[in-house]
Design a protein around this motif. Structure first.
Motif, short mmCIF file in Angstrom:
data_model
loop_
_atom_site.label_atom_id
_atom_site.label_comp_id
_atom_site.label_asym_id
_atom_site.label_seq_id
_atom_site.Cartn_x
_atom_site.Cartn_y
_atom_site.Cartn_z
N SER A 41 -102.84 1.39 126.91
CA SER A 41 -101.67 0.57 127.22
C SER A 41 -100.55 1.50 127.64
O SER A 41 -100.11 2.34 126.85
CB SER A 41 -101.25 -0.26 126.00
N CYS A 42 -100.12 1.38 128.90
CA CYS A 42 -99.11 2.29 129.43
C CYS A 42 -97.86 1.52 129.86
O CYS A 42 -97.96 0.44 130.44
CB CYS A 42 -99.66 3.06 130.63
N HIS A 43 -96.71 2.10 129.58
CA HIS A 43 -95.44 1.49 129.95
C HIS A 43 -94.58 2.57 130.59
O HIS A 43 -94.09 3.47 129.90
CB HIS A 43 -94.76 0.91 128.70
N LEU A 44 -94.42 2.50 131.89
CA LEU A 44 -93.69 3.51 132.65
C LEU A 44 -92.58 2.85 133.46
O LEU A 44 -92.81 1.85 134.12
CB LEU A 44 -94.65 4.25 133.60
N TRP A 45 -91.39 3.42 133.40
CA TRP A 45 -90.24 2.78 134.07
C TRP A 45 -89.51 3.71 135.02
O TRP A 45 -88.42 3.40 135.49
CB TRP A 45 -89.26 2.27 133.01
N MET A 46 -90.11 4.82 135.39
CA MET A 46 -89.40 5.80 136.22
C MET A 46 -89.03 5.23 137.58
O MET A 46 -87.98 5.57 138.14
CB MET A 46 -90.27 7.04 136.39
N THR A 47 -89.86 4.37 138.16
CA THR A 47 -89.58 3.86 139.50
C THR A 47 -88.94 2.48 139.50
O THR A 47 -88.54 1.99 140.56
CB THR A 47 -90.88 3.79 140.32
N THR A 48 -88.81 1.85 138.33
CA THR A 48 -88.27 0.49 138.27
C THR A 48 -87.05 0.35 137.37
O THR A 48 -86.21 -0.52 137.60
CB THR A 48 -89.34 -0.49 137.77
N GLY A 49 -86.97 1.18 136.33
CA GLY A 49 -85.89 1.02 135.34
C GLY A 49 -86.11 -0.15 134.41
O GLY A 49 -85.24 -0.48 133.61
N LEU B 216 -95.83 10.35 125.05
CA LEU B 216 -94.50 10.16 125.61
C LEU B 216 -94.39 10.96 126.91
O LEU B 216 -94.77 12.13 126.97
CB LEU B 216 -93.43 10.63 124.62
N SER B 217 -93.86 10.31 127.94
CA SER B 217 -93.66 10.96 129.24
C SER B 217 -92.17 11.21 129.43
O SER B 217 -91.35 10.31 129.23
CB SER B 217 -94.20 10.09 130.37
N PHE B 218 -91.82 12.41 129.84
CA PHE B 218 -90.42 12.80 129.97
C PHE B 218 -90.25 13.79 131.11
O PHE B 218 -91.23 14.34 131.62
CB PHE B 218 -89.90 13.39 128.65
N GLY C 264 -98.89 14.16 123.77
CA GLY C 264 -99.31 13.36 122.64
C GLY C 264 -98.48 13.72 121.41
O GLY C 264 -98.27 14.89 121.12
N VAL C 265 -98.00 12.71 120.68
CA VAL C 265 -97.14 12.98 119.51
C VAL C 265 -97.78 12.55 118.20
O VAL C 265 -97.25 12.85 117.13
CB VAL C 265 -95.76 12.32 119.66
N GLY C 266 -98.91 11.84 118.24
CA GLY C 266 -99.58 11.45 117.00
C GLY C 266 -100.04 10.01 117.02
O GLY C 266 -99.77 9.26 117.96
N ALA C 267 -100.78 9.62 115.98
CA ALA C 267 -101.36 8.28 115.90
C ALA C 267 -100.35 7.28 115.36
O ALA C 267 -99.65 7.54 114.39
CB ALA C 267 -102.60 8.30 115.00
N ILE C 268 -100.31 6.12 116.01
CA ILE C 268 -99.43 5.03 115.60
C ILE C 268 -100.27 3.97 114.89
O ILE C 268 -101.30 3.52 115.42
CB ILE C 268 -98.73 4.40 116.83
N PRO C 269 -99.86 3.54 113.69
CA PRO C 269 -100.65 2.54 112.96
C PRO C 269 -100.56 1.16 113.59
O PRO C 269 -99.69 0.89 114.42
CB PRO C 269 -100.01 2.56 111.56
N VAL C 270 -101.46 0.29 113.18
CA VAL C 270 -101.42 -1.10 113.61
C VAL C 270 -100.22 -1.77 112.95
O VAL C 270 -99.92 -1.53 111.79
CB VAL C 270 -102.72 -1.82 113.21
N THR D 270 -94.09 5.44 127.87
CA THR D 270 -94.89 5.53 126.64
C THR D 270 -96.29 5.02 126.96
O THR D 270 -96.46 4.11 127.78
CB THR D 270 -94.29 4.68 125.50
N SER D 271 -97.29 5.62 126.32
CA SER D 271 -98.68 5.21 126.55
C SER D 271 -99.46 5.28 125.24
O SER D 271 -99.22 6.15 124.40
CB SER D 271 -99.35 6.13 127.58
N PHE D 272 -100.40 4.34 125.08
CA PHE D 272 -101.31 4.36 123.94
C PHE D 272 -102.73 4.56 124.46
O PHE D 272 -103.14 3.95 125.44
CB PHE D 272 -101.26 3.03 123.18
N SER D 273 -103.49 5.41 123.77
CA SER D 273 -104.90 5.60 124.09
C SER D 273 -105.58 6.15 122.84
O SER D 273 -104.95 6.34 121.80
CB SER D 273 -105.06 6.56 125.28
N ASN D 274 -106.89 6.38 122.93
CA ASN D 274 -107.58 7.00 121.81
C ASN D 274 -107.68 8.49 122.04
O ASN D 274 -107.09 9.02 122.98
CB ASN D 274 -108.95 6.34 121.60
N ASP D 275 -108.42 9.19 121.19
CA ASP D 275 -108.43 10.65 121.21
C ASP D 275 -109.29 11.23 122.32
O ASP D 275 -110.24 11.96 122.08
CB ASP D 275 -108.93 11.21 119.88
N ILE D 276 -108.97 10.91 123.55
CA ILE D 276 -109.71 11.48 124.66
C ILE D 276 -108.79 12.39 125.45
O ILE D 276 -107.58 12.25 125.41
CB ILE D 276 -110.30 10.40 125.58
#
Length: 235
Positions: free
Chosen positions: A84-92, A138-140, A186-192, A215-221
């Motif tokens: 699950s990815c959420h990126l706003w660099m081109t849209t705000g 986190l993307s920065f 990657g900054v660490g695992a987020i709980p449900v 911000t993006s969520f994925s598994n350990d790949i």
């Protein structure tokens, strides 16, 4: 490597025009790239890539009408167990909740680039949409210009109630990038759960505030795109 990647995903390669000699090709390519930073396409270069991409799409769309079988591998998929990815660099456009001292800013009006600027300590709430813990990325904006952006501390309560602390280093850009590039760490695992609050605290002064762009969520790949939008662990 490019040929292998294209075969594995059922992709098509795009080639810029080239001349008979390397010298002629380089001279020809110069007009497609920014004069001040030659690894960035200018308006002419972006138009060329857009037209070449459009031509490939039209060609294969026409071929499919004539019975061409599309490679079944060329389908949209997910990273591992889902992403699950959420990126706003081109849209705000950012639907995350964050503290009032943070501000969505169009920091480059010429190219229409946006970032959530963090001039002081504050928080951002994120939501893990999956039914099991997921790694948060986190993307920065990063640059190799010393002192341009502050190092940022990120804290949150992770899996099993343990506090997680991570430091984002926006000065570690690849090669000699003096302009802002996107770094994903990657900054660490987020709980449900409905939300997890990330606490951001700048660690040192910078000419400009820290700029968060996604911000993006994925598994350990491992996704081999630390610079750009792909998530990848960062040590």
């Amino acid at each position: 490597l490019v040929n292998t990647a294209a075969r594995e995903v059922g992709g098509y390669q795009l080639h810029m025009p080239f001349s008979d000699t390397a010298q002629e090709s380089l001279q020809h390519y110069l007009r497609f790239f920014d004069r001040d930073y030659h690894t960035h396409l200018n308006d002419v270069g972006h138009t060329l890539i857009a037209n070449l991409t459009r031509a490939i799409m039209h060609e294969h769309a026409a071929n499919q009408d004539e019975g061409e079988q599309v490679n079944s591998a060329g389908r949209m998929g997910e990273w591992g167990l889902g992403d699950s990815c959420h990126l706003w660099m081109t849209t705000g456009a950012c639907n995350l909740e964050y503290s009032e001292q943070f501000q969505m800013s169009e920091y480059d009006e010429n190219t229409g680039k946006f970032a959530l600027e963090m001039p002081s300590a504050g928080w951002v709430d994120v939501h893990n949409p999956f039914d099991s813990p997921r790694q948060l990325y986190l993307s920065f904006i990063a640059t190799n210009t010393p002192g341009k952006f502050p190092v940022m501390e990120v804290k949150f309560v992770g899996v099993d109630g343990q506090e997680v602390v991570h430091y984002l280093h926006p000065a570690n850009a690849p090669d000699n990038h003096q302009v802002g590039v996107i770094r994903t760490a990657g900054v660490g695992a987020i709980p449900v759960g409905p939300k997890t609050r990330l606490l951001f605290t700048p660690q040192s002064g910078g000419e400009l505030p820290f700029r968060l762009v996604g911000t993006s969520f994925s598994n350990d790949i491992a996704v081999p795109l630390e610079y750009n939008f792909g998530p990848m662990f960062n040590i």
